[in-house]
Design a protein around this motif. Structure first.
Motif, mmCIF file in Angstrom:
data_model
loop_
_atom_site.group_PDB
_atom_site.id
_atom_site.type_symbol
_atom_site.label_atom_id
_atom_site.label_comp_id
_atom_site.label_asym_id
_atom_site.label_seq_id
_atom_site.Cartn_x
_atom_site.Cartn_y
_atom_site.Cartn_z
ATOM 1 N N MET A 33 -3.246 2.058 -8.077
ATOM 2 C CA MET A 33 -2.384 2.034 -6.891
ATOM 3 C C MET A 33 -2.230 3.440 -6.302
ATOM 4 S SD MET A 33 -1.429 -1.108 -6.367
ATOM 5 C CE MET A 33 -1.250 -2.678 -7.219
ATOM 6 N N THR A 34 -2.121 4.430 -7.174
ATOM 7 C CA THR A 34 -1.980 5.805 -6.717
ATOM 8 C C THR A 34 -3.189 6.241 -5.902
ATOM 9 O OG1 THR A 34 -0.585 6.394 -8.610
ATOM 10 C CG2 THR A 34 -1.692 8.194 -7.466
ATOM 11 N N ARG A 36 -5.209 4.342 -4.206
ATOM 12 C CA ARG A 36 -5.228 3.633 -2.915
ATOM 13 C C ARG A 36 -4.308 4.285 -1.897
ATOM 14 N NH1 ARG A 36 -4.579 -2.701 -4.757
ATOM 15 N NH2 ARG A 36 -6.286 -2.743 -6.300
ATOM 16 N N HIS A 37 -3.254 4.930 -2.375
ATOM 17 C CA HIS A 37 -2.269 5.514 -1.463
ATOM 18 C C HIS A 37 -2.364 7.042 -1.418
ATOM 19 C CE1 HIS A 37 -0.177 1.743 -0.596
ATOM 20 N NE2 HIS A 37 -0.366 1.423 -1.865
ATOM 21 N N GLY A 39 -2.465 9.388 -3.596
ATOM 22 C CA GLY A 39 -1.589 10.157 -4.468
ATOM 23 C C GLY A 39 -2.374 10.807 -5.594
ATOM 24 N N PHE A 53 2.455 12.917 -3.742
ATOM 25 C CA PHE A 53 1.879 12.324 -2.531
ATOM 26 C C PHE A 53 1.999 13.316 -1.376
ATOM 27 C CE2 PHE A 53 3.174 8.784 -5.142
ATOM 28 C CZ PHE A 53 2.178 7.835 -4.974
ATOM 29 N N GLU A 58 3.443 6.679 2.075
ATOM 30 C CA GLU A 58 2.497 6.217 1.056
ATOM 31 C C GLU A 58 3.165 6.159 -0.318
ATOM 32 O OE1 GLU A 58 -0.287 4.942 1.520
ATOM 33 O OE2 GLU A 58 -1.399 5.875 3.160
ATOM 34 N N GLN A 61 5.402 2.988 -0.402
ATOM 35 C CA GLN A 61 4.580 1.782 -0.432
ATOM 36 C C GLN A 61 3.866 1.634 -1.765
ATOM 37 O OE1 GLN A 61 4.492 -0.650 2.136
ATOM 38 N NE2 GLN A 61 3.711 -1.705 0.325
ATOM 39 N N CYS A 62 3.426 2.746 -2.321
ATOM 40 C CA CYS A 62 2.777 2.711 -3.639
ATOM 41 C C CYS A 62 3.765 2.221 -4.700
ATOM 42 C CB CYS A 62 2.255 4.099 -3.999
ATOM 43 S SG CYS A 62 1.411 4.180 -5.592
ATOM 44 N N ASP A 65 4.196 -1.516 -4.341
ATOM 45 C CA ASP A 65 3.009 -2.221 -4.832
ATOM 46 C C ASP A 65 2.965 -2.228 -6.356
ATOM 47 O OD1 ASP A 65 2.333 -2.652 -2.220
ATOM 48 O OD2 ASP A 65 0.743 -1.139 -2.149
ATOM 49 N N ILE A 66 3.315 -1.103 -6.954
ATOM 50 C CA ILE A 66 3.324 -1.013 -8.418
ATOM 51 C C ILE A 66 4.333 -1.991 -9.010
ATOM 52 C CG2 ILE A 66 4.030 0.459 -10.353
ATOM 53 C CD1 ILE A 66 2.748 2.808 -8.872
#
Length: 273
Positions: A33-34, A36-37, A39, A53, A58, A61-62, A65-66
């Protein structure tokens, strides 16, 4: 962003091998996830993770999502084996040394993680100001929290998780439609809503009290003790609890008014080397 496993010691004591395997799997999710955003995982120790980040949007949102992905994975496990994270996010200046980051910006994120709800996300004021109008999320203001090793109270906001992120306007419109529909039950008291509001109020009060210095908690405890004793012995017909509670009330006033004023004045004085 700082993330940490809730009740990690209990999980390790119950099933060390299974907990370590699950921690590795969940960290793999966080790493994915990191990436993708945009980070960068800065550090990991024990069950904690620090992530940097370049965008606060981001970062939030991360985190969402996590938590959603881990919620899905935990739903397939027995309650005793569920591994839930608390996440804190702060926007602030940092110092970079090699691959590590330091400073108050990092410290505040770590303290927000400590007071975040299990499976939830806690934001500082600086993060909330940046995302409140730019993300389709709901936020619960929890007020100023006194956290360890940070001089001033930190304004905090919890992200509403679990499908409760719809805009308030939509909920209001839906309630209005239901009230106008035939057979509406809007004239009956909404006991579930009232009970939830009371529960939320107690939870916020508990978090606020837990974040206060020990002397504040002691004063509140003594005032509450005398009040309950008053109710048990005299009911509300005679409110004698005020007099034994008065010294503790004065101490609270001193702490919140005079003490903070002196701290503010002291912080403005020039300091020698």
């Amino acid at each position: 962003m700082c993330a940490d496993v809730a009740q990690y010691s209990k999980l390790m004591a119950r099933d060390e091998d299974g907990t370590l395997d699950r921690l590795k799997a969940y960290r793999s999710v966080m790493s994915s996830m990191t990436g993708r955003h945009n980070g960068r995982i800065v550090n990991t120790w024990g069950d904690a993770v620090i992530i940097e980040f370049t965008s606060v949007l981001e970062a939030v949102q991360c985190a969402v999502d996590i938590q959603n992905e881990l919620l899905h994975r935990n739903s397939e496990l027995p309650d005793l084996n569920k591994m839930e994270f608390r996440i804190g996010i702060n926007l602030g200046d940092i110092m970079v040394e090699g691959d590590d980051i330091y400073g108050d910006g990092v410290n505040v994120a770590a303290r927000l993680q400590e007071i975040a709800p299990t499976g939830g996300i806690m934001l500082s004021q600086s993060v909330y100001d940046q995302v409140k109008t730019k993300m389709a999320l709901g936020f619960e203001p929890l007020g100023p929290q006194q956290v360890k090793n940070v001089a001033d109270p930190v304004e905090t906001y919890s992200v509403r998780m679990g499908g409760r992120n719809a805009p308030q306007e939509s909920t209001t419109a839906q309630n209005a439609d239901e009230a106008d529909s035939p057979g509406s039950t809007s004239d009956r008291p909404n006991w579930d809503k009232d009970t939830q509001a009371v529960a939320n109020g107690f939870e916020q009060a508990r978090r606020w009290l837990r974040a206060q210095p020990r002397k504040v908690r002691s004063c509140v405890f003594m005032i509450g003790f005398f009040f309950i004793l008053n109710l048990l012995t005299s009911g509300l017909s005679t409110l004698w609890f005020v007099w034994p509670s008065l010294p503790f009330a004065v101490m609270l006033v001193w702490h919140f008014v005079v003490g903070r004023r002196e701290k503010a004045i002291d912080s403005q004085l020039p300091r020698g080397d």
